[in-house]
Motif scaffolding. Structure first.
Motif, mmCIF file in Angstrom:
data_model
loop_
_atom_site.group_PDB
_atom_site.id
_atom_site.type_symbol
_atom_site.label_atom_id
_atom_site.label_comp_id
_atom_site.label_asym_id
_atom_site.label_seq_id
_atom_site.Cartn_x
_atom_site.Cartn_y
_atom_site.Cartn_z
ATOM 1 N N TRP A 161 0.848 -1.174 0.000
ATOM 2 C CA TRP A 161 0.000 0.000 0.000
ATOM 3 C C TRP A 161 0.887 1.228 0.000
ATOM 4 O O TRP A 161 2.054 1.169 0.362
ATOM 5 N N ASP A 217 -7.673 5.456 -2.303
ATOM 6 C CA ASP A 217 -8.527 4.355 -2.757
ATOM 7 C C ASP A 217 -9.143 3.614 -1.576
ATOM 8 O O ASP A 217 -9.906 2.677 -1.754
ATOM 9 N N ARG A 218 -8.804 4.035 -0.350
ATOM 10 C CA ARG A 218 -9.426 3.510 0.864
ATOM 11 C C ARG A 218 -9.166 4.484 1.997
ATOM 12 O O ARG A 218 -8.201 5.226 1.970
ATOM 13 N N TYR A 219 -10.055 4.461 2.965
ATOM 14 C CA TYR A 219 -9.890 5.283 4.158
ATOM 15 C C TYR A 219 -9.772 4.354 5.360
ATOM 16 O O TYR A 219 -10.532 3.391 5.478
ATOM 17 N N THR A 230 -15.918 5.108 -1.328
ATOM 18 C CA THR A 230 -14.574 4.561 -1.189
ATOM 19 C C THR A 230 -14.559 3.541 -0.054
ATOM 20 O O THR A 230 -15.137 3.792 1.007
ATOM 21 N N PRO A 231 -13.884 2.398 -0.244
ATOM 22 C CA PRO A 231 -13.789 1.437 0.863
ATOM 23 C C PRO A 231 -13.240 2.117 2.116
ATOM 24 O O PRO A 231 -12.262 2.864 2.054
ATOM 25 N N THR A 232 -13.901 1.867 3.227
ATOM 26 C CA THR A 232 -13.533 2.492 4.486
ATOM 27 C C THR A 232 -13.458 1.430 5.568
ATOM 28 O O THR A 232 -14.357 0.610 5.678
ATOM 29 N N GLN A 233 -12.372 1.437 6.320
ATOM 30 C CA GLN A 233 -12.215 0.500 7.429
ATOM 31 C C GLN A 233 -12.167 1.268 8.728
ATOM 32 O O GLN A 233 -11.547 2.330 8.804
#
Length: 90
Positions: free
Chosen positions: A6, A31-33, A62-65
């Motif tokens: 990443w 591309d992700r949070y 946006t993909p978020t974790q």
């Protein structure tokens, strides 16, 4: 993060912990949070930016974790578990 291949978009802004403005976050178009566990605390003024309409739009698309609160309270102490959480293995 590097081991997962990443890219840390905040790295060019300084070493260790850095602070980004909302404008900087939006311009980086990640591309992700990854949100630390306390980001859902509605009472914290520090999290006010999460309610900005433009960022909310990005978070929906946006993909978020969410990192569990017990890990995000001190990611250095829980580094191994923190990375597992980021990878979705915890």
């Amino acid at each position: 993060i590097s081991a997962m291949h990443w890219k840390n978009l905040a790295a060019p802004f300084g070493e260790n912990l850095v602070s980004l403005t909302l404008e900087e976050v939006i311009k980086l178009t990640p591309d992700r949070y990854l949100l630390e566990g306390f980001s859902r605390a509605h009472y914290a003024l520090a999290n006010e930016w999460l309610y900005h309409p433009l960022l909310r739009e990005h978070l929906e698309k946006t993909p978020t974790q969410q990192i569990p609160p017990r890990l995000s309270s001190c990611p250095v102490v829980f580094a191994d578990d923190y990375l597992k959480a980021i990878q979705g293995k915890l």
